[in-house]
Design a protein around this motif. Structure first.
Motif, PDB file in Angstrom:
ATOM      1  N   VAL A  34       0.783  -1.368  -0.191  1.00 58.82           N
ATOM      2  CA  VAL A  34      -0.042   0.144  -0.165  1.00 58.82           C
ATOM      3  C   VAL A  34       0.629   1.274  -0.115  1.00 58.82           C
ATOM      4  O   VAL A  34       0.806   2.562  -0.921  1.00 58.82           O
ATOM      5  N   ARG A  35       2.369   1.228   0.595  1.00 58.98           N
ATOM      6  CA  ARG A  35       3.021   2.489   0.841  1.00 58.98           C
ATOM      7  C   ARG A  35       3.706   2.723  -0.257  1.00 58.98           C
ATOM      8  O   ARG A  35       3.363   3.813  -1.072  1.00 58.98           O
ATOM      9  N   ARG A  36       3.963   1.685  -1.142  1.00 58.67           N
ATOM     10  CA  ARG A  36       4.904   1.773  -2.571  1.00 58.67           C
ATOM     11  C   ARG A  36       4.274   2.343  -3.374  1.00 58.67           C
ATOM     12  O   ARG A  36       4.453   2.488  -4.273  1.00 58.67           O
ATOM     13  N   VAL A  41      -1.454   6.369   2.078  1.00 58.68           N
ATOM     14  CA  VAL A  41      -1.455   6.683   3.336  1.00 58.68           C
ATOM     15  C   VAL A  41      -2.078   5.821   4.892  1.00 58.68           C
ATOM     16  O   VAL A  41      -1.466   6.222   5.957  1.00 58.68           O
ATOM     17  N   GLY A  42      -3.197   4.864   4.083  1.00 57.67           N
ATOM     18  CA  GLY A  42      -2.841   3.958   5.697  1.00 57.67           C
ATOM     19  C   GLY A  42      -3.585   2.819   4.639  1.00 57.67           C
ATOM     20  O   GLY A  42      -3.942   2.760   4.063  1.00 57.67           O
ATOM     21  N   MET A  43      -4.077   1.632   6.054  1.00 54.40           N
ATOM     22  CA  MET A  43      -4.689   0.304   5.272  1.00 54.40           C
ATOM     23  C   MET A  43      -5.497   0.144   6.748  1.00 54.40           C
ATOM     24  O   MET A  43      -5.088  -0.246   7.739  1.00 54.40           O
ATOM     25  N   ILE A  44      -6.458  -1.153   5.946  1.00 51.53           N
ATOM     26  CA  ILE A  44      -7.729  -1.600   6.964  1.00 51.53           C
ATOM     27  C   ILE A  44      -6.444  -3.145   6.535  1.00 51.53           C
ATOM     28  O   ILE A  44      -7.207  -3.056   5.345  1.00 51.53           O
ATOM     29  N   HIS A  92       3.447  -2.087  11.615  1.00 55.24           N
ATOM     30  CA  HIS A  92       2.401  -1.689  10.681  1.00 55.24           C
ATOM     31  C   HIS A  92       3.626  -0.457  10.091  1.00 55.24           C
ATOM     32  O   HIS A  92       4.690   0.303  10.445  1.00 55.24           O
ATOM     33  N   VAL A  93       4.378  -0.172   8.438  1.00 55.44           N
ATOM     34  CA  VAL A  93       5.255   0.983   7.746  1.00 55.44           C
ATOM     35  C   VAL A  93       4.179   2.013   7.741  1.00 55.44           C
ATOM     36  O   VAL A  93       4.526   2.826   7.133  1.00 55.44           O
ATOM     37  N   LEU A  94       2.844   1.686   8.096  1.00 56.80           N
ATOM     38  CA  LEU A  94       1.943   3.507   7.255  1.00 56.80           C
ATOM     39  C   LEU A  94       1.002   2.790   8.911  1.00 56.80           C
ATOM     40  O   LEU A  94       0.330   1.890   8.992  1.00 56.80           O
ATOM     41  N   PRO A  95       0.274   4.001   8.952  1.00 58.00           N
ATOM     42  CA  PRO A  95      -0.666   3.692  10.247  1.00 58.00           C
ATOM     43  C   PRO A  95      -2.497   2.917   9.479  1.00 58.00           C
ATOM     44  O   PRO A  95      -2.453   2.464   8.242  1.00 58.00           O
TER      45      PRO A  95
END
Length: 176
Positions: free
Chosen positions: A132-134, A138-141, A157-160
């Protein structure tokens, strides 16, 4: 295991039942007392998030508590939410790969500055967030499947990121 740890217990349920106001009060009191980890075990029936006192209390605790994610928070701007299965990259990959947020499966043009909902399964949970970040998200559920049930696992995680159980239980909230 933790020689200097302290234990605090709070009562939210009574002979007549567990009232929403008492559950939310316990979450708030625990945060005011500086509690680092909250563990709650209460049975009940499934209700939508907006009627679920435990979900509301957990969300509030996540807003004021510490997360395994240590990066920049989302902030207060509105962010669009998209389902990963709808944004597969146009290189022959199917929506199944993108629904799992497999490596190189998400289209950056569709993901940029959005929160992406990924299905749990196959690849490691933290790898999904990296994809997702790549792709510019900006965030993941992370959504559990029926086989995962309500089991919620906290990851660094690497993002919120947030995890939701198959029937709506929320856990591992990151500040935002």
């Amino acid at each position: 295991m933790a020689p200097k740890a302290r234990l605090a217990t709070y009562k939210a349920c009574w002979m007549s039942g567990c009232y929403d106001s008492d559950i939310i009060y316990v979450f708030d009191t625990a945060l005011e007392d500086g509690v680092d980890v909250i563990s709650l075990s209460v049975g009940g029936v499934f209700v939508p998030y907006y009627l679920d006192s435990i979900a509301m209390g957990a969300f509030g605790a996540g807003e004021g508590g510490v997360s395994l994610y240590s990066g920049k928070a989302l902030g207060s701007d509105l962010v669009l939410l998209i389902y990963a299965g709808d944004i597969s990259i146009g290189n022959g990959r199917d929506s199944y790969s993108s629904s799992l947020c497999m490596e190189r499966s998400l289209d950056p043009k569709m993901v940029k500055r959005k929160i992406v909902m990924c299905d749990r399964g196959s690849n490691p949970r933290v790898t999904k967030g990296a994809e997702v970040r790549r792709a510019g998200g900006v965030g993941m559920i992370l959504a559990n499947s029926e086989s995962d049930g309500e089991g919620l696992v906290a990851d660094a995680h690497v993002l919120p990121a947030s995890v939701v159980g198959v029937f709506g239980t929320v856990g591992a909230l990151c500040p935002g």
